[in-house]
Scaffold this active site. Structure first.
Site, PDB file in Angstrom:
ATOM      1  N   ASN A  44       0.827  -1.207   0.000  1.00 45.84           N
ATOM      2  CA  ASN A  44       0.000   0.000   0.000  1.00 45.84           C
ATOM      3  C   ASN A  44       0.860   1.254   0.000  1.00 45.84           C
ATOM      4  O   ASN A  44       0.598   2.213  -0.748  1.00 45.84           O
ATOM      5  CB  ASN A  44      -0.906   0.022   1.239  1.00 45.84           C
ATOM      6  N   ARG A 380      -9.788  -5.491 -14.254  1.00 43.22           N
ATOM      7  CA  ARG A 380      -8.652  -6.276 -13.741  1.00 43.22           C
ATOM      8  C   ARG A 380      -9.049  -7.749 -13.826  1.00 43.22           C
ATOM      9  O   ARG A 380     -10.043  -8.150 -13.227  1.00 43.22           O
ATOM     10  CB  ARG A 380      -8.315  -5.903 -12.291  1.00 43.22           C
ATOM     11  N   ARG A 410      -4.444   0.943 -13.275  1.00 43.63           N
ATOM     12  CA  ARG A 410      -3.092   1.188 -12.764  1.00 43.63           C
ATOM     13  C   ARG A 410      -2.410  -0.080 -12.273  1.00 43.63           C
ATOM     14  O   ARG A 410      -2.961  -0.841 -11.498  1.00 43.63           O
ATOM     15  CB  ARG A 410      -3.131   2.229 -11.649  1.00 43.63           C
ATOM     16  N   HIS A 440     -14.739   1.785 -15.721  1.00 44.97           N
ATOM     17  CA  HIS A 440     -14.644   1.091 -14.439  1.00 44.97           C
ATOM     18  C   HIS A 440     -15.922   0.312 -14.127  1.00 44.97           C
ATOM     19  O   HIS A 440     -15.981  -0.421 -13.134  1.00 44.97           O
ATOM     20  CB  HIS A 440     -14.366   2.129 -13.334  1.00 44.97           C
ATOM     21  N   ARG A 569     -14.342   1.944   3.713  1.00 40.31           N
ATOM     22  CA  ARG A 569     -13.157   1.187   4.089  1.00 40.31           C
ATOM     23  C   ARG A 569     -11.908   2.072   4.184  1.00 40.31           C
ATOM     24  O   ARG A 569     -11.136   1.968   5.126  1.00 40.31           O
ATOM     25  CB  ARG A 569     -12.892   0.086   3.060  1.00 40.31           C
ATOM     26  N   HIS A 597     -14.981  -4.395  -0.407  1.00 45.02           N
ATOM     27  CA  HIS A 597     -14.913  -3.785  -1.736  1.00 45.02           C
ATOM     28  C   HIS A 597     -16.287  -3.449  -2.308  1.00 45.02           C
ATOM     29  O   HIS A 597     -16.384  -2.810  -3.351  1.00 45.02           O
ATOM     30  CB  HIS A 597     -14.168  -4.742  -2.680  1.00 45.02           C
TER      31      HIS A 597
END
Length: 694
Positions: A44, A380, A410, A440, A569, A597
């Site tokens: 992170n 992804r 990314r 997205h 979160r 998520h």
């Protein structure tokens, strides 16, 4: 003046990473899970430095000194961030040493070469000679050989050398400048090597790759004596700078930017404790970093601990109990998923329910002769993806297959380029989205011929089409053949792939055109109910909340009496509990075994409750610079399931932290019966409002 209304986004992110670190420090968490959390803290922070801090440094270099809406100038914010980051790194490595001691008590030991017995040393010598030495490349730095390219976030050794005097045992003259070289620690090899067991010992012993190289460093520099060998790592600016409008081929432009990323401006230098001052001076001059130098008291880059924790054998007692996701009950006995979805909508909640149902949906569509078209967004994707193989198979069989691949995801750009080429080779129509916007949204549309009509089947979700992360992230997904949703899905794909004008959506909320306005109008509707004296309630679960307009709208709703519960979160710039402003707003963050998520939005709506699934966080980039999707859940039983799941999270008093007025987080106290929401949710009947077979 620092704002009393808002929490700064980047300072809020550091608070989030601290919550992850707290999980690594929690003795109630299984030991190897703590090790994995510590690895996540490291990963992170790498991304934070290479993107967020790099962006702030760019602003400072350009002379930008305006305050953001939270009251910080770039230079003022950077000072605060570096101070807190430095403290966080100190805490991180103190935690590392504690975990190493705990692992040692369990018979899992990191050792040095000198501590090995002769048999073990011989085995490590053979490993070095046969596996490590052939891939090492010593790179001298002198007048004829410039400083080599140092890749971002790769581990290197800085070697200070002195020439051995010819015909004598001594070194070069003491006043002569030392020699300097760089050796990359090969990233293609594991950072840890298991040492053969000692006789009659059950201990698992490991030596770190860089330590093994250090012991044998003299083999790379015959005629020289190593004076000092220390590790270092640099982090570079990783943001892609794309000229999409001027790019004839977006895929080629991104490939060029990925190559340029290797030369990004350094933003951080990590050095091993005790580094030779000559080596440090050279590194700082080369990378032009004087301030952002972190001295690491331990191994640089702890992200390797993730693979280490996963790879250990026969230690399951140090891990969470295995979770076996259940196949959605409504689809479990169906040979034909379409026959079920014609009659009912089906909700899934990962990882408690299996992602296999999504794979089966796409695979059945690929192999069904009555399916005419499949359209899908990919952001992804996992390695060896079942979905990609099914899409390729569908195209090869003559179906119309359209895949919107987001090349700008990314750090997944290279993988997505590979998928795009594989799909194009199979005959799929691959689209890279719209100029200036990331795609997205997470949606799949299947068009099927049934008797004399065409029927649309849709899957929409809050998470990526990635079967690996679906085991680690909490995400919701909806299967439906609702004609209104199906029509909106068709129009959405037409907008992304063609020239369709913005649409007046029947069901969807779509960014960047009108999702934010739709959300604000629904918040205003709750305000209207509150003004009429009726119960008004909003529950929103998102990953991040940083858009000022959305925050201000929530403040306005709070002031008029709307009860607002937020499950955020990560970053949250809203400040709850401000008298007269946000007294009716509660914000919690849950950090536990699975990454929270889901994006789920609930509106009380005067008793006519509404629930939405969304791909969008409430950040400016999601609402204004991305193609995002918010989809209603029409089925009342499924709405009830999602509402129950939200309330389960709001009751969490084991892994939930509540945002305080001062921007920090405190654990929710266990005043009532203990509730660990993720563990409770493993019992599907705890949240699912439809019958579940035992």
């Amino acid at each position: 003046m620092i704002s009393a209304k808002y929490v700064n986004r980047d300072l809020s992110w550091l608070e989030f990473n601290r919550r992850v670190l707290e999980e690594a420090q929690d003795p109630e968490t299984p030991l190897l899970e703590r090790v994995k959390f510590l690895s996540i803290v490291s990963s992170n922070l790498d991304e934070f430095m290479s993107v967020r801090v790099a962006g702030i440094l760019d602003q400072i270099r350009l002379g930008y000194n305006k305050k953001d809406f939270t009251g910080y100038t770039p230079s003022g914010l950077l000072k605060r961030l570096m101070k807190r980051t430095s403290k966080a790194v100190t805490d991180q490595y103190r935690t590392y040493r504690e975990l190493i001691r705990s692992l040692s008590k369990e018979g899992i030991v990191f050792t040095s070469f000198d501590e090995l017995n002769s048999t073990q040393q011989k085995a490590m010598q053979v490993y070095f000679d046969e596996i490590v030495f052939p891939v090492l490349t010593p790179m001298a730095v002198d007048q004829s050989r410039p400083f080599p390219l140092v890749h971002t976030n790769e581990l290197y050794l800085a070697v200070v050398l002195q020439r051995r005097l010819e015909g004598a045992e001594g070194w070069q003259e003491p006043d002569q400048e030392p020699f300097f070289a760089v050796v990359q620690v090969p990233s293609i090899l594991p950072r840890y090597i298991q040492v053969p067991n000692r006789m009659n010992s059950k201990k698992q012993e490991f030596i770190r790759l860089e330590d093994l190289i250090k012991v044998h460093i003299d083999m790379l520099f015959s005629g020289y004596i190593p004076v000092a060998v220390h590790g270092f790592r640099t982090t570079r600016n990783a943001d892609l700078t794309l000229n999409e409008e001027g790019a004839e081929d977006l895929l080629e432009e991104i490939e060029k930017e990925l190559r340029r990323r290797r030369w990004g401006v350094p933003v951080r230098l990590e050095i091993e404790s005790g580094m030779h001052p000559y080596a440090l001076q050279l590194l700082q001059e080369e990378f032009e970093i004087m301030e952002h130098v972190f001295t690491i008291d331990g191994p640089i880059d702890l992200s390797f601990l993730m693979k280490f924790a996963v790879s250990l054998q026969n230690v399951d007692h140090l891990r969470f109990p295995k979770l076996d996701p259940v196949y959605p009950e409504e689809l479990a006995d169906a040979d034909d998923l379409f026959s079920v979805l014609r009659t009912k909508d089906v909700l899934m909640y990962h990882p408690y329910e299996s992602f296999d149902a999504v794979n089966d949906f796409i695979c059945q569509a690929a192999d069904d002769p009555d399916v005419l078209a499949i359209k899908m967004t990919l952001y992804r994707v996992s390695g060896n993806s079942v979905l990609v193989q099914a899409l390729a198979r569908a195209a090869e069989s003559g179906k119309q297959v359209t895949v919107v691949v987001e090349l700008k995801a990314r750090f997944d750009e290279e993988r997505n380029i590979a998928w795009a080429r594989q799909l194009e080779k199979a005959g799929c129509h691959v689209v890279y989205g719209l100029v200036g916007l990331k795609t997205h949204a997470k949606i799949t549309l299947v068009v099927r011929r049934e008797q004399s009509m065409l029927r649309r089947y849709v899957h929409v979700g809050t998470g990526n089409y990635n079967e690996n992360t679906a085991k680690l992230y909490t995400d919701a997904g909806l299967f439906t053949s609702n004609p209104v949703i199906g029509e909106d899905a068709s129009i959405l794909f037409n907008e992304v792939t063609g020239y369709s004008a913005p649409h007046d959506w029947q069901a969807f909320g779509v960014a960047p055109t009108e999702l934010k306005d739709k959300l604000i109008s629904k918040i205003e509707r709750e305000m209207k109910w509150a003004a009429e004296g009726k119960e008004a309630h909003i529950i929103a679960q998102v990953n991040s909340l940083s858009n000022q307009e959305m925050i201000d709208q929530l403040y306005a709703a709070s002031q008029i009496g709307v009860r607002i519960d937020l499950i955020v979160r990560g970053v949250c710039c809203l400040r709850p509990g401000v008298p007269g402003l946000s007294e009716n707003i509660r914000v919690i963050s849950i950090v536990d075994r699975f990454l929270e998520h889901s994006r789920i939005i609930y509106f009380k709506n005067g008793g006519e409750e509404e629930v939405y699934l969304s791909s969008a966080d409430w950040m400016t980039r999601n609402l204004t610079r991305r193609i995002e999707l918010m989809c209603p859940v029409f089925d009342k039983a499924l709405c009830k399931s999602l509402i129950q799941m939200l309330h389960l999270k709001l009751r969490d008093n084991a892994k939930a932290r509540e945002l305080q007025l001062n921007g920090t987080y405190m654990r929710v106290r266990q005043e009532n019966q203990p509730c660990r929401s993720q563990f409770e949710a493993m019992h599907i009947e705890a949240w699912k409002a439809v019958p579940v077979r035992v």
